[in-house]
Design a protein around this motif. Structure first.
Motif, PDB file in Angstrom:
ATOM      1  N   GLY A  65     -15.390  -0.994   9.392  1.00  0.00           N
ATOM      2  CA  GLY A  65     -14.202  -0.674   8.597  1.00  0.00           C
ATOM      3  C   GLY A  65     -14.534  -0.497   7.126  1.00  0.00           C
ATOM      4  N   HIS A  66     -15.390  -1.380   6.610  1.00  0.00           N
ATOM      5  CA  HIS A  66     -15.795  -1.265   5.202  1.00  0.00           C
ATOM      6  C   HIS A  66     -16.576   0.023   4.963  1.00  0.00           C
ATOM      7  CE1 HIS A  66     -14.379  -5.143   3.920  1.00  0.00           C
ATOM      8  NE2 HIS A  66     -15.082  -5.770   4.850  1.00  0.00           N
ATOM      9  N   LYS A  68     -16.406   2.846   6.647  1.00  0.00           N
ATOM     10  CA  LYS A  68     -15.493   3.982   6.697  1.00  0.00           C
ATOM     11  C   LYS A  68     -14.691   4.108   5.412  1.00  0.00           C
ATOM     12  CE  LYS A  68     -15.115   4.195  11.695  1.00  0.00           C
ATOM     13  NZ  LYS A  68     -14.300   3.903  12.856  1.00  0.00           N
ATOM     14  N   TRP A  69     -14.234   2.971   4.891  1.00  0.00           N
ATOM     15  CA  TRP A  69     -13.477   3.001   3.652  1.00  0.00           C
ATOM     16  C   TRP A  69     -14.355   3.511   2.509  1.00  0.00           C
ATOM     17  CZ3 TRP A  69     -14.004   0.479  -1.059  1.00  0.00           C
ATOM     18  CH2 TRP A  69     -12.937   0.630  -1.943  1.00  0.00           C
ATOM     19  N   LEU A  70     -15.584   3.016   2.418  1.00  0.00           N
ATOM     20  CA  LEU A  70     -16.493   3.460   1.363  1.00  0.00           C
ATOM     21  C   LEU A  70     -16.814   4.947   1.489  1.00  0.00           C
ATOM     22  CD1 LEU A  70     -18.947   0.449   1.198  1.00  0.00           C
ATOM     23  CD2 LEU A  70     -17.334   1.162  -0.557  1.00  0.00           C
ATOM     24  N   TYR A  71     -16.986   5.411   2.706  1.00  0.00           N
ATOM     25  CA  TYR A  71     -17.265   6.823   2.917  1.00  0.00           C
ATOM     26  C   TYR A  71     -16.092   7.672   2.432  1.00  0.00           C
ATOM     27  CZ  TYR A  71     -18.256  11.217   5.286  1.00  0.00           C
ATOM     28  OH  TYR A  71     -18.462  12.532   5.566  1.00  0.00           O
ATOM     29  N   ASP A  72     -14.879   7.248   2.762  1.00  0.00           N
ATOM     30  CA  ASP A  72     -13.693   7.980   2.309  1.00  0.00           C
ATOM     31  C   ASP A  72     -13.586   7.974   0.785  1.00  0.00           C
ATOM     32  OD1 ASP A  72     -12.996   8.586   4.895  1.00  0.00           O
ATOM     33  OD2 ASP A  72     -11.560   6.923   5.090  1.00  0.00           O
ATOM     34  N   GLU A  73     -13.872   6.836   0.182  1.00  0.00           N
ATOM     35  CA  GLU A  73     -13.834   6.754  -1.288  1.00  0.00           C
ATOM     36  C   GLU A  73     -14.873   7.672  -1.917  1.00  0.00           C
ATOM     37  OE1 GLU A  73     -11.835   4.942  -3.609  1.00  0.00           O
ATOM     38  OE2 GLU A  73     -10.617   4.999  -1.784  1.00  0.00           O
ATOM     39  N   ARG A  76     -13.740  11.177  -1.657  1.00  0.00           N
ATOM     40  CA  ARG A  76     -12.624  11.427  -2.570  1.00  0.00           C
ATOM     41  C   ARG A  76     -13.110  11.567  -4.008  1.00  0.00           C
ATOM     42  NH1 ARG A  76      -9.421   8.560  -5.784  1.00  0.00           N
ATOM     43  NH2 ARG A  76     -10.375   6.577  -5.290  1.00  0.00           N
TER      44      ARG A  76
END
Length: 150
Positions: A65-66, A68-73, A76
């Motif tokens: 989960g972390h 995936k969040w970092l990848y999205d950030e 972005r």
């Protein structure tokens, strides 16, 4: 002396041949006794391994989960970073046409703000990169451990 060695070796061979049926009958019983004594320890080890696997799977899901969040950030922030790099590059090249156009648009203190924001974004991306490297190492360790226990 050689006669004594010959007698001893023949006696050993006779004992081995004569004892073979006895050993064949006793061996399964001995193995059952040994297994009965070891079984509680084996069961405890199996339950410990199962608990460790559950913990590792939970940690892996959390790390996923972390990541995936970092990848999205990172996805972005990438276009913003590229735009800021282009603006800063225009300020850093003396006498460029882009700098003249930018000079009309930004005051010197605004340029410093852009540079400061650029530095903050670089620091964030560096932290994200280090975090991703750390996660990759943890995933490699997890995969290696899974191969060993699997």
């Amino acid at each position: 002396m050689s006669d004594i060695h010959g007698v001893v070796s023949r006696a050993k061979e006779l004992a081995r041949v004569a004892g073979r049926p006895v050993v064949a009958k006793l061996r399964p019983r001995i193995e059952n006794i040994a297994l009965d004594r070891i079984r509680p320890e084996l069961d405890a080890l199996h339950s410990d391994i199962a608990a460790l696997r559950r913990d590792v799977e939970h940690a892996t899901k959390e790390l996923d989960g972390h990541v995936k969040w970092l990848y999205d950030e990172q996805r972005r922030l990438a276009p913003h970073l590229a735009a800021l790099e282009a603006r800063i590059a225009a300020f850093e090249r003396p006498g460029s046409v882009a700098r003249m156009a930018e000079r009309l648009e930004y005051a010197p203190d605004e340029a410093e703000e852009v540079r400061a924001e650029h530095a903050r974004i670089r620091a964030r991306l560096a932290a994200i990169s280090k975090y991703e490297e750390r996660l990759a190492r943890l995933e490699e360790d997890f995969a290696a451990r899974r191969e060993v226990t699997g």
